[in-house]
Design a protein around this motif. Sequence first.
Motif, short mmCIF file in Angstrom:
data_model
loop_
_atom_site.label_atom_id
_atom_site.label_comp_id
_atom_site.label_asym_id
_atom_site.label_seq_id
_atom_site.Cartn_x
_atom_site.Cartn_y
_atom_site.Cartn_z
N ASN A 25 -18.52 -12.41 0.88
CA ASN A 25 -19.80 -12.95 0.38
C ASN A 25 -20.05 -14.36 0.92
N LYS A 26 -19.00 -15.15 1.00
CA LYS A 26 -19.15 -16.52 1.49
C LYS A 26 -19.56 -16.52 2.97
N ALA A 27 -19.06 -15.54 3.70
CA ALA A 27 -19.39 -15.45 5.14
C ALA A 27 -20.78 -14.88 5.36
N ASN A 28 -21.47 -14.54 4.27
CA ASN A 28 -22.80 -13.93 4.39
C ASN A 28 -22.77 -12.67 5.25
N GLY A 29 -21.78 -11.83 4.99
CA GLY A 29 -21.59 -10.65 5.83
C GLY A 29 -22.79 -9.73 5.85
N ASN A 30 -22.99 -9.09 7.00
CA ASN A 30 -24.02 -8.06 7.12
C ASN A 30 -23.41 -6.67 6.95
N LEU A 31 -22.09 -6.63 7.05
CA LEU A 31 -21.41 -5.34 6.96
C LEU A 31 -19.96 -5.61 6.58
N PHE A 32 -19.44 -4.80 5.65
CA PHE A 32 -18.06 -4.95 5.19
C PHE A 32 -17.33 -3.63 5.40
N ILE A 33 -16.24 -3.69 6.19
CA ILE A 33 -15.46 -2.47 6.43
C ILE A 33 -14.03 -2.70 5.95
N SER A 34 -13.66 -1.99 4.89
CA SER A 34 -12.32 -2.11 4.35
C SER A 34 -11.51 -0.94 4.90
N ILE A 35 -10.34 -1.26 5.46
CA ILE A 35 -9.57 -0.22 6.16
C ILE A 35 -8.27 0.10 5.40
N HIS A 36 -8.09 1.37 5.11
CA HIS A 36 -6.95 1.83 4.32
C HIS A 36 -6.36 3.10 4.91
N VAL A 37 -5.23 3.48 4.31
CA VAL A 37 -4.54 4.71 4.68
C VAL A 37 -4.35 5.51 3.40
N ASN A 38 -4.53 6.80 3.48
CA ASN A 38 -4.49 7.66 2.30
C ASN A 38 -3.09 8.22 2.04
N SER A 39 -2.90 8.74 0.83
CA SER A 39 -1.65 9.40 0.47
C SER A 39 -1.89 10.18 -0.81
N VAL A 40 -1.05 11.17 -1.07
CA VAL A 40 -1.13 11.83 -2.38
C VAL A 40 0.22 11.70 -3.08
N ASP A 41 0.19 11.97 -4.34
CA ASP A 41 1.33 11.86 -5.22
C ASP A 41 2.53 12.69 -4.73
N LYS A 42 3.73 12.19 -5.02
CA LYS A 42 4.96 12.90 -4.61
C LYS A 42 5.02 14.31 -5.18
N GLY A 49 0.85 -1.19 0.00
CA GLY A 49 0.00 0.00 0.00
C GLY A 49 0.88 1.23 0.00
N CYS A 50 0.41 2.31 0.62
CA CYS A 50 1.21 3.54 0.66
C CYS A 50 2.29 3.42 1.72
N SER A 51 3.41 4.12 1.47
CA SER A 51 4.49 4.08 2.45
C SER A 51 4.78 5.47 2.98
N GLY A 52 5.23 5.51 4.23
CA GLY A 52 5.65 6.78 4.84
C GLY A 52 7.09 6.67 5.27
N GLN A 53 7.48 7.47 6.27
CA GLN A 53 8.85 7.47 6.77
C GLN A 53 9.05 6.36 7.81
N LEU A 54 8.02 6.05 8.55
CA LEU A 54 8.15 5.13 9.69
C LEU A 54 7.58 3.74 9.41
N THR A 55 6.54 3.71 8.60
CA THR A 55 5.81 2.46 8.43
C THR A 55 5.09 2.48 7.09
N ASN A 56 4.20 1.51 6.90
CA ASN A 56 3.43 1.49 5.65
C ASN A 56 1.97 1.14 5.92
N GLU A 57 1.20 1.28 4.85
CA GLU A 57 -0.26 1.13 4.98
C GLU A 57 -0.66 -0.26 5.47
N LYS A 58 -0.08 -1.31 4.86
CA LYS A 58 -0.53 -2.67 5.20
C LYS A 58 -0.33 -2.99 6.68
N THR A 59 0.73 -2.40 7.29
CA THR A 59 1.03 -2.67 8.70
C THR A 59 0.04 -1.95 9.61
#
Length: 378
Positions: A97-114, A45-55
């Motif tokens: 979909n297989k879990a028959n979810g009632n709610l789906f929350i996808s969690i991300h971190v934002n960034s803009v172009d260099k 995902g996006c990277s910063g100085q200390l860490t990255n999005e996936k972490t």
Amino acid sequence: MTGFIRHIVTVSILFLLSALTFVNAQELAPFVVVIDPGHGGKDSGCSGQLTNEKTIVLDVSKRLQKLISENFPEVKTVMTRADNSYLTLQERAAIANKANGNLFISIHVNSVDKKNKNRTTIHGASVYALGLHRSESNLSVAMRENSVMELEEDYTQAYQGFDPKSSESYIIFELSQNNHLNKSIEIANTIQHELITTAGRADKQVRQAGFWVLWATSMPSVLVELDFICNPDSERFMHSDNGKDKFAQALFNAFSTYYGKHKNDTHGPRVGKEIPKGTIAGNTSSDTTPESKVSKPKAQKSDITYHVQILSALKKIPKNDHEIKGVPDVDFFKDGKYYKYYSGSFSSANEAKQHLGKLKKRFPKAFVIKLKDGKPVK
Ligand SMILES: [Zn+2]
């Protein structure tokens, strides 16, 4: 026993047994929340100085899952990934979909172009629901999040010709009928509010854009951009234990509000029943994009609603304060100098009375109130 009576008794027992099985089966179908930590494995995902999005997003997701499991043991939580593994967008949607979810929350971190001049100062949280973007910045976020499909060999075939980098591809999101959009916008608004109040983030508002993973999940679904990793201050907050706790608490508070309202809903499409609260950002006047029917905020119906008032206070009570923590669906109205807190929202006094019964132990002085347009009526 005569044969006839024996027959009646057997039939009655069988009937009782099947009725019990039916009740059990109903009780056994839990509310399922699918938590989707974005990226993972070879996709950082996006990277910063200390860490990255996936972490960051994996850590926040785990804390959120823990809060939900501890406070609502009856809720089933499903993580699309619980470690640093790589998953395709299709795999994420398939798990949900297989879990028959009632709610789906996808969690991300934002960034803009260099090249972006505001790269180190831009900050704030936004929650996205599916829809056709109304601004270029919304489109660019969706393009970036969708571009993970390019890591797959032969992605054009797997995603039926969808090209994450071509704006023309995004027209499918306008044409698609999403039965769950109203609920998605409802949870998006609730999460957004919590990210501002509980996690103290700046308000980059609820938006809509064409995220493939939201399109492919058949349940109310949102994609959360916690804050900007390209801003060193925001990154430090997201990297800290305190920051991750605050994000998890904010997401949890929003979940408990939504769950309080929708835990008894049945599965399946419910089109046009609810009216989305709040507004959708990014709708600039120069924009010529046709607007979708459901995303425009409409006036709330001025119906009378019934609630259970639990307490009144001279000051606003923080959402995670022990006084109201764990109480389902808490809200308040202002009456003179008092903040009056109530739980639940019902269309009949009877339903509110039933709810009162559940709260009496903790709030012996609680009582049923009637509201119209958020104001008490006698
Ligand atoms: Zn992402």
